[in-house]
Write a protein that holds these residues in place. Structure first.
Motif, short mmCIF file in Angstrom:
data_model
loop_
_atom_site.label_atom_id
_atom_site.label_comp_id
_atom_site.label_asym_id
_atom_site.label_seq_id
_atom_site.Cartn_x
_atom_site.Cartn_y
_atom_site.Cartn_z
N TRP A 191 -3.17 -5.09 -18.42
CA TRP A 191 -2.99 -4.78 -19.85
C TRP A 191 -4.17 -5.25 -20.69
O TRP A 191 -4.22 -5.02 -21.89
CB TRP A 191 -1.69 -5.38 -20.38
N LYS A 192 -5.17 -5.88 -20.06
CA LYS A 192 -6.38 -6.26 -20.75
C LYS A 192 -7.60 -5.46 -20.24
O LYS A 192 -8.74 -5.77 -20.59
CB LYS A 192 -6.66 -7.76 -20.58
N ALA A 193 -7.33 -4.46 -19.39
CA ALA A 193 -8.43 -3.66 -18.81
C ALA A 193 -9.24 -2.99 -19.92
O ALA A 193 -8.68 -2.40 -20.85
CB ALA A 193 -7.86 -2.62 -17.85
N LYS A 245 0.95 -2.58 -26.13
CA LYS A 245 1.20 -1.15 -25.92
C LYS A 245 0.72 -0.69 -24.55
O LYS A 245 1.37 0.12 -23.90
CB LYS A 245 0.52 -0.35 -27.04
N LEU A 246 -0.41 -1.23 -24.11
CA LEU A 246 -0.91 -0.87 -22.78
C LEU A 246 0.04 -1.38 -21.70
O LEU A 246 0.32 -0.68 -20.73
CB LEU A 246 -2.32 -1.43 -22.57
N LEU A 247 0.56 -2.58 -21.89
CA LEU A 247 1.54 -3.14 -20.95
C LEU A 247 2.78 -2.27 -20.91
O LEU A 247 3.26 -1.88 -19.83
CB LEU A 247 1.90 -4.56 -21.37
N LEU A 248 3.32 -1.94 -22.08
CA LEU A 248 4.54 -1.16 -22.17
C LEU A 248 4.35 0.23 -21.56
O LEU A 248 5.17 0.68 -20.74
CB LEU A 248 4.97 -1.03 -23.64
N ASN A 249 3.28 0.90 -21.93
CA ASN A 249 3.03 2.25 -21.41
C ASN A 249 2.80 2.25 -19.90
O ASN A 249 3.25 3.15 -19.19
CB ASN A 249 1.84 2.88 -22.13
N SER A 250 2.10 1.22 -19.42
CA SER A 250 1.83 1.14 -17.98
C SER A 250 3.11 0.95 -17.19
O SER A 250 3.33 1.59 -16.16
CB SER A 250 0.85 0.00 -17.70
N PHE A 251 3.99 0.07 -17.67
CA PHE A 251 5.23 -0.15 -16.95
C PHE A 251 6.18 1.04 -17.06
O PHE A 251 6.94 1.32 -16.13
CB PHE A 251 5.91 -1.44 -17.41
N PHE A 288 9.56 -10.75 -16.38
CA PHE A 288 8.45 -11.24 -17.19
C PHE A 288 8.60 -12.74 -17.45
O PHE A 288 9.67 -13.20 -17.85
CB PHE A 288 8.39 -10.52 -18.54
N GLU A 289 7.52 -13.47 -17.23
CA GLU A 289 7.46 -14.87 -17.61
C GLU A 289 6.50 -14.97 -18.78
O GLU A 289 5.35 -14.52 -18.68
CB GLU A 289 6.98 -15.73 -16.44
N SER A 290 6.94 -15.55 -19.89
CA SER A 290 6.16 -15.47 -21.12
C SER A 290 6.07 -16.81 -21.83
O SER A 290 6.91 -17.69 -21.65
CB SER A 290 6.81 -14.44 -22.05
N PHE A 331 10.65 -8.89 -27.59
CA PHE A 331 9.80 -8.26 -26.58
C PHE A 331 10.63 -7.56 -25.51
O PHE A 331 10.41 -6.39 -25.19
CB PHE A 331 8.90 -9.33 -25.94
N ILE A 332 11.59 -8.26 -24.93
CA ILE A 332 12.32 -7.72 -23.79
C ILE A 332 13.22 -6.55 -24.20
O ILE A 332 13.55 -5.69 -23.36
CB ILE A 332 13.13 -8.82 -23.06
N CYS A 333 13.57 -6.48 -25.48
CA CYS A 333 14.40 -5.36 -25.96
C CYS A 333 13.66 -4.02 -25.88
O CYS A 333 14.28 -2.96 -25.97
CB CYS A 333 14.87 -5.61 -27.39
N ASN A 334 12.34 -4.06 -25.69
CA ASN A 334 11.57 -2.83 -25.55
C ASN A 334 11.66 -2.23 -24.15
O ASN A 334 11.19 -1.11 -23.92
CB ASN A 334 10.09 -3.10 -25.86
N PHE A 335 12.27 -2.96 -23.21
CA PHE A 335 12.25 -2.56 -21.80
C PHE A 335 13.66 -2.30 -21.28
O PHE A 335 14.61 -3.00 -21.63
CB PHE A 335 11.59 -3.65 -20.96
N ASP A 336 13.77 -1.29 -20.43
CA ASP A 336 15.03 -0.89 -19.80
C ASP A 336 15.61 -2.05 -19.00
O ASP A 336 14.97 -2.56 -18.08
CB ASP A 336 14.74 0.31 -18.89
N ASP A 337 16.83 -2.45 -19.34
CA ASP A 337 17.42 -3.60 -18.65
C ASP A 337 17.81 -3.32 -17.21
O ASP A 337 18.17 -4.23 -16.46
CB ASP A 337 18.62 -4.16 -19.42
#
Length: 277
Positions: A90-92, A137-143, A159-161, A171-177
């Motif tokens: 996500w930092k590429a 956004k890059l992390l979210l789109n990539s996953f 995710f460990e944050s 943050f985690i609410c953006n991802f499918d549980d």
């Protein structure tokens, strides 16, 4: 009961004086040692620069890993991806590097499936911390692009944050549980001054993997009970949310090379706390 396991490398000599690194010279020895302690699971580790030399990613080692796992009753349910912390996709800075790192990630997914592991721990800490909206956004789109292969291979991302509890919940609410959850690290939270009650109340239902660790406030990892982790609160909350997953000891290393003895001390500490809850 929760299965209590250990982070790969905790029963091996330190590599380049690092607290955590894949033990290329002694990884096979950790299975009988873990069994000797009565543990029944281990979290594998993957890191750069020798990622593609790791036995997990080499087909010729698949049978050996499965056989020694069965022989010593040490399952491998999860893999911690320090490689993602060392080279976070996500930092590429360009598409070529992003594609390369995502191809590595797909290889890891397939390799995890081969040995029956179903959780990949992605550290969003230290060099892997998300610093801005572009990286998020890059992390979210990539996953999102990896959702199909994760579903097909029955793999979940934990995710460990280093986010605050409220920010991690958002943050985690953006991802499918069904595919994404949280890896709770008791020591990292303590080092940042977070309250376990607040953490578990906010996102406890999304926790799918737990690292047991102790750290000083804003400081380093220490033997369990010698830092700022409130283990009474941690284990009460683990029970409160009816957590059925694994407890992985990611504990401090022995200063004199007595790694088996050190892990036994930490294991007894955890068992003692669990018995009182």
């Amino acid at each position: 009961m929760n299965k209590i396991g250990f982070m790969q490398g905790r029963l091996s000599p330190l590599v380049n004086n690092q607290i955590q690194s894949f033990p290329f010279e002694s990884w096979l020895n950790e299975f009988p040692l873990g069994n000797q302690l009565g543990m029944n699971c281990m979290e594998w580790t993957l890191d750069y620069p020798k990622l593609h030399q790791n036995p997990l990613l080499l087909k010729e080692y698949k049978s050996e890993i499965l056989n020694i796992s069965e022989e010593h009753n040490i399952k491998i349910p999860s893999i911690t991806l320090d490689c993602c912390m060392q080279r976070p996709f996500w930092k590429a800075q360009n598409q070529l590097l992003l594609d390369k790192l995502l191809n590595d990630f797909k290889l890891i997914i397939n390799s995890a499936n081969d040995i029956g592991a179903n959780i990949l721990v992605v550290p969003l800490v230290d060099n892997g911390s998300i610093d801005n909206e572009k990286e998020f956004k890059l992390l979210l789109n990539s996953f999102c692009s990896l959702s199909k292969i994760l579903t097909d291979k029955q793999i979940k991302i934990a995710f460990e944050s280093d986010y605050s509890p409220a920010k991690l919940y958002d943050f985690i609410c953006n991802f499918d549980d069904r595919l994404f959850g949280i890896n709770y690290d008791s020591g990292n939270s303590a080092s940042l001054g977070f309250d376990p009650d607040e953490e578990f109340d906010l996102y406890g239902e999304r926790i799918i993997n737990i690292h047991i660790k102790d750290r000083k406030l804003y400081g380093s990892t220490v033997r369990l009970g010698f830092g700022n982790t409130n283990f009474t609160k941690v284990f009460k909350n683990i029970k409160k949310i009816n957590y059925k997953g694994n407890l992985i000891l990611q504990t401090a290393r022995s200063k004199n090379g007595e790694h088996l003895k050190e892990l036994k001390i930490n294991l007894d500490f955890v068992k003692n706390h669990i018995s009182k809850i």
